[in-house]
Scaffold this active site. Structure first.
Site, PDB file in Angstrom:
ATOM      1  N   HIS A   1       0.830  -1.202   0.000  1.00 15.22           N
ATOM      2  CA  HIS A   1       0.000   0.000   0.000  1.00 15.22           C
ATOM      3  C   HIS A   1       0.863   1.250   0.000  1.00 15.22           C
ATOM      4  CE1 HIS A   1      -3.152   2.846   1.452  1.00 15.22           C
ATOM      5  NE2 HIS A   1      -3.806   2.188   0.520  1.00 15.22           N
TER       6      HIS A   1
ATOM      7  N   HIS B   1      -4.428   6.649  -5.656  1.00 16.04           N
ATOM      8  CA  HIS B   1      -5.588   7.287  -5.038  1.00 16.04           C
ATOM      9  C   HIS B   1      -6.085   8.460  -5.871  1.00 16.04           C
ATOM     10  CE1 HIS B   1      -4.013   5.226  -1.374  1.00 16.04           C
ATOM     11  NE2 HIS B   1      -5.268   4.836  -1.410  1.00 16.04           N
TER      12      HIS B   1
ATOM     13  N   HIS C   1      -7.310  -1.490  -5.279  1.00 15.86           N
ATOM     14  CA  HIS C   1      -7.575  -2.051  -3.952  1.00 15.86           C
ATOM     15  C   HIS C   1      -8.248  -3.423  -4.038  1.00 15.86           C
ATOM     16  CE1 HIS C   1      -6.673   2.135  -2.892  1.00 15.86           C
ATOM     17  NE2 HIS C   1      -6.266   1.637  -1.740  1.00 15.86           N
TER      18      HIS C   1
ATOM     19  N   HIS D   1     -15.056   6.408   2.529  1.00 18.40           N
ATOM     20  CA  HIS D   1     -13.760   5.726   2.576  1.00 18.40           C
ATOM     21  C   HIS D   1     -12.742   6.496   3.419  1.00 18.40           C
ATOM     22  CE1 HIS D   1      -9.653   5.857   0.677  1.00 18.40           C
ATOM     23  NE2 HIS D   1      -9.661   4.644   1.213  1.00 18.40           N
TER      24      HIS D   1
ATOM     25  N   HIS E   1     -10.959   6.015   7.377  1.00 16.59           N
ATOM     26  CA  HIS E   1      -9.507   6.101   7.638  1.00 16.59           C
ATOM     27  C   HIS E   1      -9.233   7.074   8.790  1.00 16.59           C
ATOM     28  CE1 HIS E   1      -7.224   3.780   4.681  1.00 16.59           C
ATOM     29  NE2 HIS E   1      -8.200   4.012   3.818  1.00 16.59           N
TER      30      HIS E   1
ATOM     31  N   PHE F   1      -1.843   7.257   4.660  1.00 15.85           N
ATOM     32  CA  PHE F   1      -1.765   6.219   3.630  1.00 15.85           C
ATOM     33  C   PHE F   1      -0.518   5.347   3.727  1.00 15.85           C
ATOM     34  CE2 PHE F   1      -4.768   8.629   0.612  1.00 15.85           C
ATOM     35  CZ  PHE F   1      -5.847   7.932   1.114  1.00 15.85           C
TER      36      PHE F   1
ATOM     37  N   HIS G   1     -11.511  -1.935   3.536  1.00  9.74           N
ATOM     38  CA  HIS G   1     -11.485  -1.911   2.079  1.00  9.74           C
ATOM     39  C   HIS G   1     -12.330  -3.008   1.437  1.00  9.74           C
ATOM     40  CE1 HIS G   1      -9.451   1.411   0.212  1.00  9.74           C
ATOM     41  NE2 HIS G   1      -8.892   1.581   1.405  1.00  9.74           N
TER      42      HIS G   1
HETATM   43 CU1  C2O Z   1      -5.288   2.973  -0.512  1.00  8.76          CU
HETATM   44 CU2  C2O Z   1      -8.133   3.419   1.820  1.00  8.76          CU
HETATM   45  O1  C2O Z   1      -6.557   3.539   0.874  1.00  8.76           O
END
Ligand code: C2O
Length: 599
Positions: free
Chosen positions: A162, A187, A196, A336, A340, A357, A370
Site C-alpha cells: 500500500h 488514489h 484495492h 472511505h 480512515h 496512507f 477496504h
Molecule cells: Cu489505498 Cu483506503 O486507501
C-alpha cells in the site's frame, strides 16, 4: 509510443463491456447476458468469449503491431526501481527516517491468470462471524504476522504494498514528456477501486493458503449498516492478532463511526460542536443519508463513481489526466476517507496507522474496511438505472499493478481481470442495505427555528468574477451560473456537475470542507440528510515528504438529482456555499463552475 492527443482514446468506443455475472447476490440483479467461462484462460488476454471481438478491434494486449498504438494504460516501471517514502506528521514535520516501502524484488514477473472457480467464497460481515470463523481468521492472521519480514506474504510486506503504490515508490511507465520521473499513485483517480480490489484479492488468497483453506473469505466491515457502525469487536481485543495499537482508542465500540467527518460524535461534543440531532440515532441517520448520496446521487456515471481518468503517455503539460490524482470518486472521497480518519490514532504517532496512507496497511482493520469499499463497487453495478457501468476505456482496462501471490510469485494483474468478483471466485454475503431507503430530503425548519433568506447572514457572498483564487478560511457563498438550464437541451443522459477546480492544499495537512447549494439556512449549514448538502472534500495526509508538497486536485459533484429535489432545475444559477470544517485557511480554490458530463 503513446500519443492520445492526436486521437483521444476516450472517443474510441470499444464494445468491451464485460457482464460476466452468473449469479447475483444483490437485491437489484443485473441481467447477466454474457455468460462467460473465464476459467480456462491462461494468458493475460481477455476471457475467451470476448477474444474475437477484442481481436477484431485490434485490441488484444499482445499484438505486435497494434493498429491504434495509442494505449496509455498506467503501470509501474519496475525497471526503474523503487524508492522509499519519508513519513511526516501533520503539517510537514518530519517524524522519522525514510521508510522503506519497496516490496522484495523478483526477476520473474508472471501475468495473473484468472482462477478456476469451483465455488464462490462469500466474504462475511465482520460483526456477524461465529467463533469457528474467528478461530480460523485469527490463526491465518497470526501466521501472516509470524512470517519473516522479507517474505512477501508477511503483514509487514503486505503493508508495504500500500505504501509503495500510494506513496510514490514507483515511476510511472510512459511518464509525461515534461516529467520523465513522474511517480505513480493509485488514489484520487479511476484506479482506486481496481487497485484495492487486486490488493485484497492477493491478501485473502495468502491468508487462505496459510491455513490450507482455499475457500477462506476475508470479512468486510459493514460500516454502512447500523449494526456494523462500530469498529468490529474482534479487531479491538488487544490479545488478538487483529488488533493494532495505533488507533484512536476513543473510537472503540460502542462509539459509532462518523461517515461525515470521521471525527466521531464524542470529539465533536468535546470541540463544542453540537448538532441538534447528535444522538446515536442522529449519527446513524447521517451515515445512511451520506451513503445514499454517495452511491446513488453522486455515482450515476463511471467517472463520478470511480474517479477521473488517469492515463500514461501525455505529451503536453496541458493534457488532462496524465498526472496522478486527477480527482477521486464519491465513495473514495467520502465514507472511505472518513473511516480512515476515524480509525487513525489521535495521539502520537498522529493519524497512524489507518489515518495515513503510508501506514494504513499495517492495521488488519484496513483490509476489512477496504473489503466494504470493494463491496460498494459490486452494489453500485446492481443499482437501478442502466448507466452504472464500468469504463470501457482500454487505458483503464489494461492498467496493471504487481503483487505477490500466495506462492510468492510476482504477478502482473490487469484491471479488466478484476471487474467481476465471481470470476475471481468471491462475492459478499447478502445483507440488508438500509441506505437505499435513506434518500435526503430538502431542509425543513427545525423546531423553534425561523428560517429563510434575510436571516442572520454569517456567510459572505462573493462575486464569482473576482472570487478566485480563494483561500477558504471562513464560510463563503458564491453564485454560480448554469450555462445550460434545461436538461432537454443537453439530453437526458447528461449529468450536471458542480466542479471545484484547482483545490490546493499541503499534502500533509488535514482539511475538510462541505459544499452545499441553495442552502437558505445561514446559521447552521446543511447536513448529509438534507438535499442541500452536495458533498465534501477531505484530505488525508499522505505521509510522505514530497518535493512538490502542494496537492492540486479537483472535486466534481453531480447535482442533477438535487436540483430536482430542491425544485430549482430551471434557475439561472445556483448559490454554492463552502463550509470549512477542518483546516480553516489551509485550502485554496482556483475556480468553481457548472459542467455537464456524459462518460
Ligand atoms: Cu489505498 Cu483506503 O486507501
Amino acid at each position: 509510443m503513446a500519443g492520445f492527443i492526436s486521437l483521444p482514446i476516450s472517443s474510441i468506443k470499444t464494445p468491451f463491456l464485460p457482464t460476466f455475472n452468473k449469479r447475483n447476490p444483490f437485491p437489484f440483479a443485473s441481467n447477466g447476458i454474457v455468460s462467460c467461462k473465464a476459467n480456462n484462460n491462461t494468458d493475460s488476454s481477455p476471457p475467451n468469449c470476448l477474444d474475437r471481438r477484442y481481436m477484431l478491434l485490434g485490441l488484444a494486449t499482445n499484438l505486435v503491431s497494434d493498429p491504434f498504438a495509442l494505449a496509455a494504460p498506467i503501470a509501474p516501471d519496475f525497471s526503474r526501481g523503487c524508492s522509499d517514502a519519508i513519513p511526516v506528521a501533520g503539517a510537514g514535520t518530519i517524524i522519522g527516517d525514510p521508510v522503506p516501502c519497496c516490496p522484495p524484488t523478483s526477476i520473474k514477473i508472471r501475468d495473473f491468470e484468472l482462477p478456476r472457480v469451483r465455488k464462490i467464497r462469500y466474504r462475511p460481515p465482520a460483526h456477524l462471524v461465529d467463533c469457528n470463523y474467528l478461530y480460523k481468521f485469527e490463526l491465518a492472521m497470526e501466521r501472516m504476522r509470524a512470517l519473516p519480514d522479507d517474505d512477501p506474504r508477511s503483514l509487514f510486506q503486505q503493508a508495504r504494498i500500500h505504501c509503495a503504490y500510494c506513496n510514490e515508490a514507483y515511476i510511472q511507465k510512459e511518464p509525461p514528456l515534461d516529467n520523465p520521473d513522474q511517480k505513480l499513485k493509485v488514489h484520487f483517480s479511476c484506479l482506486f477501486f481496481p487497485f484495492h480490489r487486486m490488493y485484497l484479492y492477493f491478501y485473502e488468497r495468502i491468508l487462505g493458503d496459510l491455513i490450507d483453506d482455499p475457500d477462506f473469505a476475508m470479512p468486510f466491515w459493514n460500516w454502512d449498516s447500523p449494526c456494523g457502525m462500530t469498529m468490529p469487536e474482534m479487531y479491538v481485543d488487544p490479545a488478538s492478532p487483529l488488533y493494532d495499537e495505533n488507533r484512536n482508542v476513543d473510537h472503540q465500540p460502542p462509539n459509532l463511526v462518523d461517515l461525515n467527518d470521521g471525527i466521531g460524535t464524542n470529539e465533536l461534543k468535546e470541540r463544542g460542536i453540537v448538532f441538534d440531532d447528535l444522538s446515536r440515532r442522529g449519527q446513524i441517520k447521517t451515515n445512511l443519508s451520506l451513503m445514499y448520496s454517495e452511491m446513488v446521487r453522486r455515482s450515476k456515471k463511471a467517472t463520478s463513481f470511480h474517479g477521473k481518468k488517469y492515463r500514461a503517455g501525455c505529451k503536453f503539460e496541458a493534457d488532462q489526466g496524465c498526472r496522478p490524482e486527477p480527482g477521486g470518486g464519491a465513495v473514495e472521497n467520502g465514507s472511505h476517507i472518513a473511516i480512515h480518519k476515524f480509525v487513525g490514532a489521535k495521539r502520537p504517532p498522529f493519524n497512524e496507522d489507518m489515518g495515513n496512507f503510508y501506514s494504513a496497511g499495517r492495521d488488519p482493520l484496513f483490509y476489512a474496511h477496504h473489503a466494504n469499499v470493494d463491496r460498494m463497487w459490486n452494489i453500485w453495478k446492481t443499482l437501478p438505472g442502466k448507466k452504472r457501468r464500468d469504463f470501457s476505456d482500454r487505458d483503464w482496462l489494461d492498467s496493471s499493478f504487481l503483487f505477490y501471490d500466495e506462492k510468492k510469485n510476482l504477478v502482473r494483474a490487469k484491471v479488466w481481470q478484476f471487474l467481476d468478483t465471481e470470476t475471481l471466485g468471491y462475492g459478499y454475503q447478502n445483507v440488508d442495505i438500509p441506505w437505499l431507503r435513506s434518500r435526503p430530503s430538502p431542509r425543513r425548519p427545525r423546531p423553534g427555528q425561523v428560517r429563510g433568506r434575510g436571516q442572520v447572514k454569517v456567510a459572505e457572498t462573493i462575486d464569482i468574477r473576482n472570487a478566485f483564487p480563494l483561500v477558504l478560511d471562513k464560510v463563503v457563498r458564491i453564485k454560480v451560473p448554469r450555462p445550460k438550464r434545461s436538461m432537454s437541451k443537453v439530453g437526458e443522459d447528461v449529468e450536471e456537475v458542480l466542479v471545484i477546480e484547482n483545490i490546493g492544499i499541503d499534502r500533509n495537512a488535514s482539511a475538510k470542507f462541505d459544499v452545499c447549494i441553495n442552502d437558505e439556512d445561514d446559521e447552521t449549514s446543511a447536513r448529509p440528510e438534507d438535499s442541500e448538502f452536495v458533498g465534501s472534500f477531505t484530505n488525508v495526509p499522505h505521509g510522505i515528504d514530497h518535493p512538490d508538497s502542494k496537492l492540486n486536485t479537483s472535486l466534481t459533484l453531480p447535482i442533477s438529482d438535487l436540483l430536482e429535489d430542491l425544485d430549482v432545475k430551471d434557475d439561472d444559477d445556483i448559490e454554492v456555499r463552502l463550509v470549512p470544517k477542518e483546516g480553516k485557511g489551509l485550502v485554496s480554490i482556483g475556480n468553481i463552475k457548472i459542467d455537464y458530463i456524459r462518460d
